[in-house]
Scaffold this active site. Structure first.
Site, PDB file in Angstrom:
ATOM      1  N   MET A 102      -5.681  -7.728   5.289  1.00 49.04           N
ATOM      2  CA  MET A 102      -5.788  -6.429   5.949  1.00 49.04           C
ATOM      3  C   MET A 102      -7.180  -6.240   6.555  1.00 49.04           C
ATOM      4  SD  MET A 102      -3.852  -3.716   6.543  1.00 49.04           S
ATOM      5  CE  MET A 102      -2.725  -3.270   5.213  1.00 49.04           C
TER       6      MET A 102
ATOM      7  N   PRO B   2       5.090  -4.880  11.409  1.00 55.46           N
ATOM      8  CA  PRO B   2       5.584  -6.218  11.111  1.00 55.46           C
ATOM      9  C   PRO B   2       5.143  -6.791   9.775  1.00 55.46           C
ATOM     10  CG  PRO B   2       3.730  -6.358  12.624  1.00 55.46           C
ATOM     11  CD  PRO B   2       3.991  -4.893  12.400  1.00 55.46           C
TER      12      PRO B   2
ATOM     13  N   CYS C 295       0.814  -1.211   0.000  1.00 52.15           N
ATOM     14  CA  CYS C 295       0.000   0.000   0.000  1.00 52.15           C
ATOM     15  C   CYS C 295       0.850   1.264   0.000  1.00 52.15           C
ATOM     16  CB  CYS C 295      -0.939  -0.001   1.201  1.00 52.15           C
ATOM     17  SG  CYS C 295      -0.114  -0.232   2.788  1.00 52.15           S
TER      18      CYS C 295
END
Length: 450
Positions: A207, A129, A67
């Protein structure tokens, strides 16, 4: 005929030694250099798009598309012009327009950058992470399409190792900072009460499910998942909920198709959208209508974590509606409880420096190998010629055992005499070595923190 001794040092004249051009290079566009609207056009949003590009345009390269960045790594810098041309053609933009935002790196600079990316040092939220897994996935995707060269394979191995060590050996990333956590923190600071909130999650990927998990841990118990395939989204959400011991009995979960989005928006207090759609899935009119029907329930928070963006923002923005896109989140926007400590940053950069130094040394040896092989081959020719001359002069005077000892002696002498020239030639071809400390100190730490 006795062989002439013709060994010559390579590289002194400035002519590249054999293999010197084989060193990693990259071209990248990230949140620091490239506006979101440009990244949307450049980005390869899905694994299928990445695979297709690798097959048709990016032979031998590795694509890291997230992203916040799109980066393409190749084994030789000369391939970057073709990469830029391909990305420009694919995006419908001119090469000049995308080169304004492009950052190119080669050799050690490219290696250090990738290691810092894998370690979370280049992330909008330092230490997050997810990026380490994304770096791993990028190489796995490239290898599924076709074999990846030894230089990029070695580079990736060291970068992933750096990321793992930073996670294990420093406090960077403690508490698992992430964009999702940052987004929910912004909503909490804006007045969202988790025990009363109804969360709508648009999408069924990792996500989206991470958003659901984070909301569960904050006390949210009412969820609607909305996706092109609602049954798949329900199964994914149910797996997340059941993974939180005992919570599944308390949670209200509904699944809807995308056609139900207007009604879902009207019922929700917080919307997190994270699809891989090529364009907006939440239109401005539906958002404006949902905001106008809040009737004193507080603001409707809409958090768009997708690139390209999922959410079309109304213009003008109606009262009671707050929309955050991916570039609104980060260390500068209240997303992180505080910057990493100087000691952790220093330790992380030291680890990166160590792993980069190992890679650079491996690359130096690889670059020097053709010259070393040629020099040793010629030394062996000289040894054999001189041995043949000596044995010819002693014809019949040596026993088989004595001949064996003499031959062994010449090998030992040749190896010992070649040791220092070999070391010198490696240094000459590859250039002066850099210390691990170079580039890994306070200046880099300050850059990452900024």
């Amino acid at each position: 005929m006795r062989a002439a001794y013709r060994i010559a040092a390579a590289g002194r004249s400035g002519t590249p030694g054999a293999g010197e051009g084989t060193r990693p290079a990259m071209v990248g566009f990230d949140y620091r250099t490239t506006p979101l609207e440009v990244r949307e056009r450049l980005r390869l949003s899905t694994p299928e798009q990445v695979e297709q590009w690798l097959r048709t345009e990016g032979a031998g390269s590795v694509v890291l598309s997230t992203c916040h960045r799109i980066e393409v790594y190749v084994e030789e810098a000369g391939a970057l012009n073709g990469v830029v041309r391909s990305l420009a053609h694919r995006s419908g933009m001119s090469e000049r327009a995308i080169r304004v935002h492009a950052v190119q790196r080669a050799g050690e600079d490219a290696a250090r950058h990738l290691a810092e990316v894998a370690a979370g040092l280049q992330s909008a939220i330092v230490g997050e992470p997810q990026i380490l897994g994304q770096v791993r996935d990028a190489m796995e995707m490239a290898r599924r399409v076709r074999p990846v060269g030894g230089v990029l394979s070695a580079l990736w191995e060291r970068a992933v190792r750096a990321g793992k060590r930073v996670r294990a050996e420093t406090g960077l990333g403690r508490g698992s900072p992430s964009l999702v956590r940052a987004a929910l923190r912004r909503a909490e600071e804006g007045g969202v009460r988790w025990d009363q909130a109804h969360l709508a999650v648009v999408g069924s990927g990792s996500m989206a499910m991470l958003a659901l998990q984070e909301a569960l841990e904050r006390g949210v118990r009412r969820f609607t998942v909305c996706a092109r395939r609602p049954e798949r989204a329900r199964d994914a959400a149910q797996a997340v909920i059941e993974g939180r011991r005992g919570l599944h009995r308390e949670v209200e979960l509904r699944a809807e198709g995308l056609q139900a989005l207007p009604a879902v928006l009207r019922a929700a207090d917080l919307v997190v959208s994270a699809t891989a759609a090529p364009g907006a899935v939440i239109d401005a009119a539906s958002l404006a209508s949902a905001a106008q029907r809040r009737n004193g329930k507080g603001a409707l928070w809409v958090i768009d974590l997708a690139v390209p963006r999922d959410v079309e923002v109304p213009d003008p923005m109606p009262p009671g509606l707050i929309v955050l896109h991916i570039d609104d989140l980060g260390a500068g926007g209240g997303a992180f409880s505080g910057p990493p400590g100087a000691a952790d940053l220093e330790a992380a950069h030291h680890i990166v420096g160590q792993e980069v130094a190992h890679f650079v040394e491996w690359l130096r040896q690889r670059q020097a190998a053709p010259e070393v092989v040629a020099m040793r081959r010629q030394a062996e020719e000289v040894r054999l010629a001189e041995l043949e001359w000596a044995l010819g002069r002693l014809d019949g005077e040596l026993s088989p055992r004595a001949r064996e000892v003499v031959e062994h002696l010449t090998r030992r002498l040749t190896n010992k005499l070649m040791h220092l020239p070999t070391v010198y030639l490696k240094e000459l071809v590859a250039g002066p070595p850099r210390t691990e400390a170079q580039g890994s100190g306070g200046a880099d730490a300050a850059r990452a923190a900024g």
